[in-house]
Design an enzyme around this catalytic site. Structure first.
Site, PDB file in Angstrom:
ATOM      1  N   HIS A   1      -3.928  -0.509  -4.341  1.00  0.00           N
ATOM      2  CA  HIS A   1      -5.395  -0.676  -4.259  1.00  0.00           C
ATOM      3  C   HIS A   1      -6.028  -0.275  -5.597  1.00  0.00           C
ATOM      4  O   HIS A   1      -7.113   0.320  -5.632  1.00  0.00           O
ATOM      5  CB  HIS A   1      -5.992   0.198  -3.146  1.00  0.00           C
ATOM      6  CG  HIS A   1      -5.401  -0.029  -1.797  1.00  0.00           C
ATOM      7  ND1 HIS A   1      -5.718  -1.113  -1.003  1.00  0.00           N
ATOM      8  CD2 HIS A   1      -4.486   0.681  -1.089  1.00  0.00           C
ATOM      9  CE1 HIS A   1      -5.043  -1.050   0.134  1.00  0.00           C
ATOM     10  NE2 HIS A   1      -4.280   0.026   0.104  1.00  0.00           N
TER      11      HIS A   1
ATOM     12  N   GLU B   1      -5.125  -5.345  -5.110  1.00  0.00           N
ATOM     13  CA  GLU B   1      -4.924  -5.854  -3.750  1.00  0.00           C
ATOM     14  C   GLU B   1      -4.536  -7.331  -3.788  1.00  0.00           C
ATOM     15  O   GLU B   1      -4.872  -8.048  -4.722  1.00  0.00           O
ATOM     16  CB  GLU B   1      -6.187  -5.635  -2.919  1.00  0.00           C
ATOM     17  CG  GLU B   1      -6.445  -4.152  -2.688  1.00  0.00           C
ATOM     18  CD  GLU B   1      -7.691  -3.863  -1.869  1.00  0.00           C
ATOM     19  OE1 GLU B   1      -8.431  -4.808  -1.555  1.00  0.00           O
ATOM     20  OE2 GLU B   1      -7.916  -2.674  -1.545  1.00  0.00           O
TER      21      GLU B   1
ATOM     22  N   SER C   1       0.844  -1.192   0.000  1.00  0.00           N
ATOM     23  CA  SER C   1       0.000   0.000   0.000  1.00  0.00           C
ATOM     24  C   SER C   1       0.891   1.259   0.000  1.00  0.00           C
ATOM     25  O   SER C   1       1.627   1.473  -0.958  1.00  0.00           O
ATOM     26  CB  SER C   1      -0.950  -0.069   1.191  1.00  0.00           C
ATOM     27  OG  SER C   1      -1.918   0.930   1.126  1.00  0.00           O
TER      28      SER C   1
END
Lengths: 297, 297
Positions: free
Chosen positions: B176, B203, B134
């Site tokens: 994401h 993801e 992330s």
């Protein structure tokens, strides 16, 4: 540009949703202008909506405020309504037929195979504008998307498709495209059949489908073209339902107001192409003359 | 594949987020395997997170359950921590350095120009794996995205960028990517400078950056490559802040597990390319031997 004898005179206008909120109705003004008649009459069909009693008066107010004297509000909820001669007659006398948003499955289920749909096709061939927003835009595809979570798409079988109203051949139209992040949906669709051109409509943005398969972008946002013709590999035919789809070499264009796309040549057209169309309303004497002009564009 | 004398031995692994939820830790297992030492030691840096006291024990549990005997939990919250010789020594003794999610601006603000960052670069050059999820993945870019609503992106100035940790040159990494519909962000980035390759990580999916600028996809979802090198026109230099960005001819690839991309040649690599790397763990005698193997790949 020119049209041959068989090409329909009218335009389709597919709007990505939210068309009257943000840009002083520029898209709807253009819809009226495309009717090429000084005083267009408008029919609004709210079949897609679950709240036609709210939606229809909103469009009446909007079109009336824009100077349209005759707005037919067609609350077509059943196939019986869609074969009602009185309703068919109203559409047959309209210069603009407008499909509201809602659920595109309701549109196809209620209108498919009816006299009302036949009348809309006939009016388009005669020069009328058939416009639709959101569900009303998506339904213009021959094979249309009716569901599919973008976050889960590009996994085999996630995008749900069925037969659309088939106004615009060779394309799959998706709406709210930028705002709801729907790129994965058109990538999945393109992997399944690279021949279909993906058209992703941003909100308050529309594509005008001119004769000769020329697209023009109008409104404040983007028309995203997802051209999968160039795909050179994908695993879609090998994987199971729900598995991730691989693909390579998709071509993407992001078009803004005034830009267009030639679906036959599969190339972007510059703003200059539509300079004439975007000029202020021509002062022409009569609808017949306007149709004559249109036939040469 | 081969590396020349100057190419670093180690790998970067950029993970799109949510890597331990859905696929039995396949991505993290691969991170450990890439360390090419039978008993890798791991440092976890939670600088990006606002809740390191929660995140760090989670990763300790995860890595311990995967058989890692030594997990250093580095609660580096300030630039002073990031210059602390004890912390630098722990990273310098680690085979895997893992950056958690959170806010990538916190990562760059705290780590930029510190001894800890220098130690990470040194360890990578010596063969260690630098992995991040992330925010920890996004920060690997030389110029990184740190904000930008996807629904409003592809409008000039919406995507906010600044200097990243510069682990992987020539790319802009977004995480994401599929789940949050971030295509517009990398399209905006690509219009600004088509030379940078956009890497959008789904993801539970990651990209391994091998020597020679070879990318490999691992995990259950997609690595989306947004290659803007092919752009032939855009209005980005002409429009005002906030206006819609037009662009044409972006090339998009959706890669799934085992597929790769050659950043130098800008082409997709087939699954076969990585067959050796995806084979079961090699039984090799010692880290030195593993490093020797790695240098020939």
């Amino acid at each position: 540009m020119h049209t041959d004898g068989a090409a329909p005179l009218g335009r389709f206008v597919a709007i990505g949703g939210a068309e009257d909120k943000t840009s002083a109705r520029a898209v709807l003004r253009r819809v009226l202008k495309l009717a090429r008649t000084p005083v267009p009459s408008v029919s609004v069909i709210a079949t897609a909506s679950q709240i036609p009693e709210i939606i229809l008066p909103m469009y009446q107010e909007t079109f009336t405020a824009m100077g349209v004297p005759t707005v037919h509000l067609l609350d077509v909820r059943t196939r019986k309504h869609a074969n009602d001669p009185a309703i068919v007659a109203q559409v047959s006398a309209s210069d603009v037929v407008f499909l509201t948003g809602g659920d595109q499955l309701r549109l196809t289920h209620v209108l498919g195979g009816t006299e009302l749909l036949a009348a809309m096709r006939r009016r388009h061939a005669e020069g009328a504008v058939i416009a639709g927003t959101s569900a009303g835009a998506a339904a213009m595809s021959r094979t249309m998307i009716y569901d599919g979570d973008p976050a889960a798409s590009l996994h085999k079988g996630n995008v749900k498709m069925t037969s659309g109203l088939a106004f615009v051949p060779g394309v799959v139209i998706d709406s709210h495209f930028v705002q709801r992040g729907r790129f994965t949906r058109l990538l999945e669709v393109g992997a399944a059949n690279p021949e279909r051109l993906g058209i992703g409509l941003g909100e308050d943005t529309a594509v005008v489908v001119h004769p000769d398969r020329i697209l023009e972008t109008i409104g404040s946002g983007h028309v995203i073209i997802v051209d999968s013709w160039s795909i050179d590999q994908s695993n879609i035919a090998e994987i199971a339902q729900g598995e991730a789809i691989a693909l390579s070499n998709v071509t993407v264009h992001a078009l803004t107001a005034g830009q267009g796309f030639d679906m036959n040549a599969r190339r972007v057209l510059p703003v200059e192409t539509f300079a004439e169309l975007n000029a202020p309303q021509l002062a022409l004497p009569a609808p017949e003359a306007l149709l004559a002009v249109a036939s040469q564009m």
